[in-house]
Design an enzyme around this catalytic site. Sequence first.
Site, PDB file in Angstrom:
ATOM      1  N   LYS A 115     -64.121 -35.963 -88.431  1.00 32.01           N
ATOM      2  CA  LYS A 115     -64.953 -34.927 -87.781  1.00 32.01           C
ATOM      3  C   LYS A 115     -64.712 -34.911 -86.279  1.00 32.01           C
ATOM      4  CE  LYS A 115     -66.290 -34.742 -91.847  1.00 32.01           C
ATOM      5  NZ  LYS A 115     -65.038 -34.475 -92.536  1.00 32.01           N
ATOM      6  N   GLU A 199     -74.871 -35.330 -82.044  1.00 27.19           N
ATOM      7  CA  GLU A 199     -75.131 -33.899 -81.866  1.00 27.19           C
ATOM      8  C   GLU A 199     -76.621 -33.675 -81.725  1.00 27.19           C
ATOM      9  OE1 GLU A 199     -73.602 -31.665 -85.178  1.00 27.19           O
ATOM     10  OE2 GLU A 199     -71.527 -31.797 -84.479  1.00 27.19           O
ATOM     11  N   HIS A 234     -77.710 -32.471-100.268  1.00 30.37           N
ATOM     12  CA  HIS A 234     -76.323 -32.092 -99.971  1.00 30.37           C
ATOM     13  C   HIS A 234     -75.534 -31.683-101.206  1.00 30.37           C
ATOM     14  CE1 HIS A 234     -77.342 -33.297 -96.004  1.00 30.37           C
ATOM     15  NE2 HIS A 234     -77.665 -34.490 -96.421  1.00 30.37           N
ATOM     16  N   ARG A 291     -59.754 -27.841 -99.246  1.00 30.24           N
ATOM     17  CA  ARG A 291     -59.513 -27.717-100.689  1.00 30.24           C
ATOM     18  C   ARG A 291     -60.103 -26.402-101.180  1.00 30.24           C
ATOM     19  NH1 ARG A 291     -64.308 -30.602-100.025  1.00 30.24           N
ATOM     20  NH2 ARG A 291     -66.061 -29.500-100.949  1.00 30.24           N
TER      21      ARG A 291
HETATM   22  C1  MV4 Z   1     -76.549 -30.953 -88.877  1.00 30.07           C
HETATM   23  C2  MV4 Z   1     -77.875 -30.530 -89.089  1.00 30.07           C
HETATM   24  C3  MV4 Z   1     -78.636 -30.219 -87.991  1.00 30.07           C
HETATM   25  N1  MV4 Z   1     -78.118 -30.358 -86.755  1.00 30.07           N
HETATM   26  N2  MV4 Z   1     -76.080 -31.054 -87.621  1.00 30.07           N
HETATM   27  C4  MV4 Z   1     -75.550 -32.035 -93.407  1.00 30.07           C
HETATM   28  C5  MV4 Z   1     -74.228 -32.121 -94.068  1.00 30.07           C
HETATM   29  C6  MV4 Z   1     -73.219 -32.194 -92.992  1.00 30.07           C
HETATM   30  N3  MV4 Z   1     -72.088 -31.388 -93.330  1.00 30.07           N
HETATM   31  C7  MV4 Z   1     -73.918 -31.713 -91.773  1.00 30.07           C
HETATM   32  N4  MV4 Z   1     -75.305 -31.589 -92.092  1.00 30.07           N
HETATM   33  C8  MV4 Z   1     -76.188 -31.206 -91.153  1.00 30.07           C
HETATM   34  N5  MV4 Z   1     -75.747 -31.271 -89.877  1.00 30.07           N
HETATM   35  C9  MV4 Z   1     -76.855 -30.772 -86.601  1.00 30.07           C
HETATM   36  N6  MV4 Z   1     -76.377 -30.912 -85.364  1.00 30.07           N
HETATM   37  C10 MV4 Z   1     -78.339 -30.411 -90.400  1.00 30.07           C
HETATM   38  C11 MV4 Z   1     -77.496 -30.768 -91.442  1.00 30.07           C
HETATM   39  C12 MV4 Z   1     -78.084 -30.622 -92.738  1.00 30.07           C
HETATM   40  C13 MV4 Z   1     -77.577 -29.722 -93.654  1.00 30.07           C
HETATM   41  C14 MV4 Z   1     -76.456 -28.945 -93.385  1.00 30.07           C
HETATM   42  C15 MV4 Z   1     -75.964 -28.074 -94.289  1.00 30.07           C
HETATM   43  C16 MV4 Z   1     -76.601 -27.936 -95.515  1.00 30.07           C
HETATM   44  C17 MV4 Z   1     -77.696 -28.683 -95.815  1.00 30.07           C
HETATM   45  C18 MV4 Z   1     -78.203 -29.581 -94.910  1.00 30.07           C
HETATM   46  C19 MV4 Z   1     -79.310 -30.342 -95.224  1.00 30.07           C
HETATM   47  C20 MV4 Z   1     -79.794 -31.228 -94.322  1.00 30.07           C
HETATM   48  C21 MV4 Z   1     -79.175 -31.388 -93.081  1.00 30.07           C
END
Ligand code: MV4
Length: 492
Positions: A115, A199, A234, A291
């Site tokens: 990342k 972040e 997730h 993918r």
């Molecule tokens: C975040 C966020 C809030 N703020 N980043 C969760 C999976 C990963 N790909 C990144 N995720 C998140 N990153 C910041 N800066 C909240 C999430 C997140 C989330 C993101 C996408 C779909 C579902 C989620 C559920 C909880 C938290």
Amino acid sequence: MNKILIANRGEIALRVMRTAKKMGIQTVAVYSEADAQMPFVAMADESYCIGPALSSQSYLLADKIIAVALQCGADAIHPGYGFLSENAQFSQSCVDAGIIFIGPTANSIQMMGSKIAAKQAAKKFNVPMVPGTDKPILNIEEAEEIAKQTGFPLLIKASAGGGGKGMRVVNEFAELAEQLQMAKSEALNSFNDDSVFIEKYVASPKHIEIQLLGDTHGNYVYLFERECSIQRRHQKLIEEAPSSCLTEDIRKAMGESAVNVARSCDYHGAGTVEFLVDEDLNFYFLEMNTRLQVEHCVSEMITGIDLVEQQINVARGEVLAFSQQDLQINGHAIELRICAEDPLNNFMPDTGSLDIYKRPVGEGIRIDDGYEEGMSIPIYYDPMIGKLIAWGSNRQEAIARLSNAIDHFRINGIETTLPFGKWAIQQEAFVQGKFDTGFIPKYFQPALLEVTTQDELEKVAGIAVGIFIEKTTPPKTLMTPKSNWKLRRLQH
Ligand code: MV4
């Protein structure tokens, strides 16, 4: 390209074979001992057992799979999703063996797998990012410095993570040192890499991702977005395209940003760029999935493009046959993942067999699944049975068609996410398109499903019949074979 080996199982193996057959390409299945009776094994032109049920002894055996490909004269390998699909070493090993890997290069996979590297690459193309860092946090002093800029709450994320793994929320300054330690040790344990970054925490975001295609000649297109906010831990459950919240301008800006992320790692093939979208429709790059994804079907249905066919064309070195102006959104598609999980029991994987498995049919209905009636779902792999996808000329029609298809999908013998899907698409927030990643925790309680599931309705109906029989029949005739059968059904 005359023969493709599919290094996967279940619905996605069948999905890839369907397109290969359409293109006149021979197919080869590799399968574990647990999968000998699966439809994908029967559908392939050739099938080879590669080991015991455990993935680590079958579907993850890169060298063995390449050896099978060489032996049977396959000139390409399609990895599907999961298993070896995002394994940079596997992509490289295929190339080294003289086999075409239907996917990106090892270098693209590796870059986007980190990342931190992904953010650094994307930054050069001015892709919007959540305020924070794109460098590994080396000590608590650095973390404190960054925290002063982002404020609280903030997120510590593992560079090697993804899909929510290795993520920790920090609510206040006093927790920072401890959480940093925890995040690093968790990352080291899970990924053998303790790099973490910070972040700002975006509250109640929507998860919107862009499907894209790139060829090996530097041409890119985006196939618009998928709204994937309805997730649980997730794990996505419902995906749709397009999103009902984007404007044309934001859609274009997100599409172009996604293409820039792909450019930043010389990507080719089908890929997906994930964004967080906040309440004001600001969007931020999260990560890139290198993918074909489970939910690719909704993008296919609104664009008319067969993504597997495009993957194959790109892998053959062809130039993309269309450009951005040739693409447009036609109607609306919604997908429900049908998983062998019990929504009444914390979505625990459910075991058993598909005693009854009857698919619905209907206008705009597509089902991509991997099992047939009578089969059991092995415990060794992902519990997804398949996907139910509904297309309509608009969102309302897609919802109505999906709802109707759920009602006519008959699965007995195993609990599934079908009743959850029925409940979800009836919610006012869903119908209005006013939901974010908090949808399930905010609205869902198992009790809301209890009387609406088919099984429960049958039980209630059965009890009513039982009471009726009891009240209207003299006791000695209660145990006739017919009522005995009903009683047994009731207990079941
Ligand atoms: C975040 C966020 C809030 N703020 N980043 C969760 C999976 C990963 N790909 C990144 N995720 C998140 N990153 C910041 N800066 C909240 C999430 C997140 C989330 C993101 C996408 C779909 C579902 C989620 C559920 C909880 C938290």
